[in-house]
Structure formats: C-alpha cells, structure tokens
Design an enzyme around this catalytic site. Sequence first.
Site, short mmCIF file in Angstrom:
data_model
loop_
_atom_site.label_atom_id
_atom_site.label_comp_id
_atom_site.label_asym_id
_atom_site.label_seq_id
_atom_site.Cartn_x
_atom_site.Cartn_y
_atom_site.Cartn_z
N ASP A 116 0.56 -1.11 -0.10
CA ASP A 116 0.48 -0.38 0.03
C ASP A 116 1.22 1.34 -0.13
O ASP A 116 2.22 1.42 0.76
CB ASP A 116 -0.85 -0.12 0.97
N ASP A 162 -10.67 1.66 -3.64
CA ASP A 162 -10.88 1.01 -2.16
C ASP A 162 -12.08 0.42 -1.92
O ASP A 162 -12.80 -0.23 -0.42
CB ASP A 162 -9.80 2.05 -1.39
#
Length: 733
Positions: free
Chosen positions: A460, A524
């Site tokens: 990430d 997301d």
Amino acid sequence: MHPLHLRTSGTSLLLAFDRGEAEMVHWGADLGDSIPDLALLRSPIPHSALDVPVVAGLLPQASSGWLGRPGLRGHRMGAVEAEHSVPGYAFSPALRVVAAEQSEDGRSARIVQSDAEAGLDVVSELVLHEGGLLEISHELTNTGGGAYQLDELGVVVPVPAQAAELLDLTGRWCRENHPQRHTIQQGTWVRSGRHGRTGHDSSLLVAAGTPGFANRSGRVWAVHFGWSGNHEQYLDSLADGRRMLGATELLGSGEIVLAPGESYRTPILYAAYSDRGLDGVTDAFYRWFRSRPNHVGTTSGRQRPVVLNTWEAVYFDHRLEPLLELAESAAELGVERFVLDDGWFRGRRDDHSGLGDWYVDEALWPDGLTPLIEKVNGLGMEFGLWVEPEMVNLDSDVARAHPDWIVGPSAASHQDGGRLPLEWRHQHVIDLANPDAWQYIYDLLDALLTENNIAYLKWDQNRDLTEHGHRGRPSVHEQTLAVYRLFDALKAAHPGVEIESCSSGGARVDLGVLQRTDRVWASDCNDALERQTIQRWTQAVLPPELVGSHVGPTHSHTTGRVHDITFRAITALFGHFGMEWDIREATDRDRAVLKRTIELYKRHRGLLHSGERVNADLADPNLKLHGVVAQDRSEALFAAVVHGSLAAEVPGRVGLPGLDPERTYRIEAIMPTSADLPKTVEGDAESPFAEISPPAWLADGATASGRFLAEVGLPLPVLRPEHALLLRATTVG
C-alpha cells in the site's frame, strides 16, 4: 537518409528524415509495402509565416518553427561557459539526426539526434509490438562541458485532423477511472498530476478519435504514460491544424541537473491505434501484457487464486482466534489465498502509529505470525500480508531514531528546525532516496519474507507526496526510482512472491509500477455499482487478471449502498476474484452464492484471463453489456448490467459482440438462477427481476449463429436497477 517504416497488426509508423530531424509523418492504419517519395508531404507556406515548412519533429523544436509545446526544455543555468564552448542558447537546441537504424524484423527503430553546439544528444527508441502497441522513449545526454538543467523532455505522437473528440479518465478516492470527453479545439489541453504518485484523478488512458467513436466503432489514437510519479498529459492543437498527443514527467524546479556525461531517460509512452473503437485499443494493450515473460495469469500457467482479504472483516482487530475462524470459513468456500491486512506490526492499534516499524508485534503475536500462517497453509491456502514500506508515522521507533529520514521541504530534519509537510492519514513519507533509509526498509522486508512463508504482499501507499524533497531539492523523481529499485530487489531475492500495487485503492495504477508488480487494487470501494465503472475503465488498459476485484459486504462500507449478493458476485467475477468481508456472518443464501461463484470463477478463469474483452454500444446509458470472448471464439461470458432506471419499459434485444459470425452458439443465463434467488414471494423487491414473465429463451437457453446474436440479439429480462445477469455462450457442434 531513407525513411523508416515499422509495421505490424494493421498499424504503420512512418519516420522521415529528409529535413534533417526525425519526423513521425504517420502513425495509424497500415500503409502496405509501397511508400512513395515523402517529398510530396511537404506542407504549403501560408502568408505571415516562416519562409520554410515547419517540421513537427519526434521532439518538436522551436528551432524548426514549431509554435506549440516544445519536446525539450532546459538551460545551462543561465550562464555562457566560454571556456567549454557551451553557448547560452542551449535553451533552444537544434537537434539533427546523426544515426537511424531499424531492426531486422522491421518493428523497432533507434534514432540519434544531436546538437554539438548546445552540447546535447537525444537517443529515441521506438518499438511496435505484435498486436499493435507502440512504445516510445527518449534518453537525453549532456555532452557539453557544464551542467544542464532539464525542465522537460516530452514524448509525443501525431494525431490526424480527423480525430475530433478527446476522451480521458479522472476520479477521486473510491471513484477512480471515470470517463470524460470533449470536442478537440485549438489550443493546448493539459492534465497535470502533482501527487507524487500516479493519482486517483490520473488518466489511465487518453484517447483521440473520430466523431462519435465508441466501444466498437470509430478510429482511435490512444496513449498511456508508464510513470508512477508527477506527470503531465496533453494534446497540443495548433493553428496550422497539426496536433500532438503526449506526456512528460512533471519535474520540480532544479530537480534534474545533468553533469557533463550524465543522462536522463523518459518514462515510456505506450500508444495504440484502432480502427474498431476503444475495444481495439484495449486488445492491443492486452496482447502486449500477455506476451511479457513475467506476466502473471492463466496464459503463463500461473492461475489467479481466489483471495480473501481481512480488512473489511476485522480492520485492526488482530486477535488470533477470530482470524483462525475467518480462515476456516474462507477455506470452506474454496478460497486459495488468505491476506492479513493492516494491524499486524509493532505498535499498530490504529492508523496513528507504527508505520516504519516492520516487526511482527510481540504483544499481539507472541509466537509470531507462524500459528496463523501454518493454519492458513494447512487449510490449503497461500498466506499474504499487507505492508506500506514507503510511509512512516511520527509515533514510531524509526521516526524517533532517524528524524532525518522523514521527507520534508528543507534539508534539516524536523527535530533540527526543518518544516514537515502536512500530515495525511497521520503519516509522512520515508526518504528512500537516502541510501540508509532504503537499506533499512529493504532489510526488514527481506527478513519478513525470509522468516515467514509469505506468498503475496499487498503493498500500500496511502498519501500524496506533497512538498517532497531530498536535501532541500524536489525529489519525487528520485523517490519513484528508489521505490522501483525496492520492488526489483525484493523480486530478485524472492522471485516467487507476488506483489499488489495498492495506493489508497487506485492511486498508483500505471505501466511503470506494473513492470514490477503482479496486480493492482483498482479502488478501496467494493460497492458493486461503483466498481462496474471503475473496472470497465481500468480494464480499458489492464487485463482482468491484473485487477483485484472483491465481493464486499452486503452494506457497502464506503457508500452505504445495499446490493444483492448476485450483483456483487457477477461484478467481482470479471477480474482477479476475491472477497473482502466477514464471511462468518454471511447468510446461508449468501454463502451458497459465494461458493457457486467461486466454482464458476475456477472453471472459467482460463477464459476470463486470456480472452478478448468486449463492450457493447447501447443507447441507454444505464444499460451496459460487457464480456470476455475466447481467442478461438469457442466460448464467452457476458454480463448484462442495469446501473439505474431504464428509459424504456423493457431493455429490448441486446446484441452479443465478438462471437464468430459463422458459428452456432448455445446461450444460457447462469446467474442468477432460481437457486440463487431470495426465498420470497413472486414480485418481491428483493428479487433481481421486475416482470410478470421472463423472455421466452431465458429458462432453457437459446441457439443461434454468432451473426444473429450480434446483429439481432436477444431480449433481456427486466432487471431492477443495480442488478446483473451472467450469460455463457458455447459453440454447438
């Protein structure tokens, strides 16, 4: 010097040199074997203009009369260095060809242009791949005696006047890759990305096309810039009618200063021409991806495993017992890869602390990750782990020990009076341009992978790189290359480990990072309705095996919408399938549909991850049909999707594109079937269908030729908004 002609897969690239510099006089439809004397292409000279025709070079130059955006901008720091015979007019070079060569297969070229007085050489490399995808990059070398500050080195392709409309993509967090289009007008259209990463609003694709170009029709010239840092994409439309479509790394003031003998290489501009709409552009990108030796997918023999990610199931609650229960529940459904998300490392109880301290938290995991990994492996699943190596919290051991490793606008650390950028998700950036910081991160990740049986890293990167500097100078360029080196080094040391590029979802999706990673996290947002658009346009460039696509909870955590399990499952099927949901709490019906979807995915992932993507052109914007057709046209999967209320009472007949017109196909609806539907009375609002009776073919399937199915089509059932129907086509006989 003779022109160079690169040809393959219905595309030609023609380079001329008759006016001293390299000029791309044609990029588009195949020109065949015979090329006439290119002198016939010399433009007329209008009134009130330069006395010679203006050259639109491979690197457009003011010295050749180009009045648009120059390909190269830079200077010698404003000084004339007489002792080295380097004149101050290096700000405006006159590059001329000194060498040009073409490969034996006729599909690549290397061109050297030089300006000895300015002290600059540029080497351009062009490769036209089988399938039609074009790669272009330039390398600039300072051959002068003093420093040369580079401000911009762009990569461009010409776009003909018949291209009247421009389509690009934009977005934000949880709404990445949404299209926008407008008419091309005179002037320069620019999209700037100053995020220090690719950006949620970055355009994965910029496409110029003939009026009304669509999924399956029109001529299209499209580009993608393979770079994960600051960048600009632009279309330069001049008064003389010529246009250049291009991109460049967006450099900070003084960011690249080349000493004598030093070089700078541009990121690669990828370009595709299609005479069959946007789907033709997509096909060129897919063929290139799937021809790479490092491509992960069915075509390389490495099938994409079914994933369960723990984030929306447990968040920071990393107690062993619930995680073991979740693993058992996942294995029962047929999951093949279990990924432990954020919260496993030292001091990490929320997002305020711990980043940078990449040690397994002894308080949470007294026996390390071993008990969970062994359980996961014992259940027949791979183990994956979340990391965010480029970031640091101020509340961390590494930040306290090495404040000078935190990126800021000044050369001093924040503890010595230096100013830090504003925080983002309570975190800062660790300076990977610092060799000591880079080595620290590499050593921790290397040890983590060496000491644990980890098959996959969800990598990430959760913030923009605002005021990003190294030793008081802008350094996004250095940081991006350092991250690339980190990926490369870990891949070399652990070649069996797959890496996902996640960046607050889809903020780092580009072909630069995908040279080093094995998939991307497109967003997301797991809301199936949002995902329909996000995945359609992400997959305009990236094949589905590289795009993580998960079934989220019934009640979306990011939008609050509630969707039926069949809609969520069909949406996730067209990608690298997985789940991000506490499936222990799923209803019996939801688990049954999940189990069947996983079986469908395993049965059809060979098709999904090797076939040709197709998108129908339909009149109602709330009705979509997309699919994947096998390369040999023997089978296909299609999804008919209703995004919102339709204008008509019934959807009408919808054509199925991409099938062989001369073959006969059996069409079946395979989800939702009666077994997938909620056990409610007929006509209940929970049902995907809103009709008294379905179309005649739906219950038992239909048999027809590919030509009939494309040109006449089949009537769709009346689906409620935010529902989908999965269709399978197989050849008969």
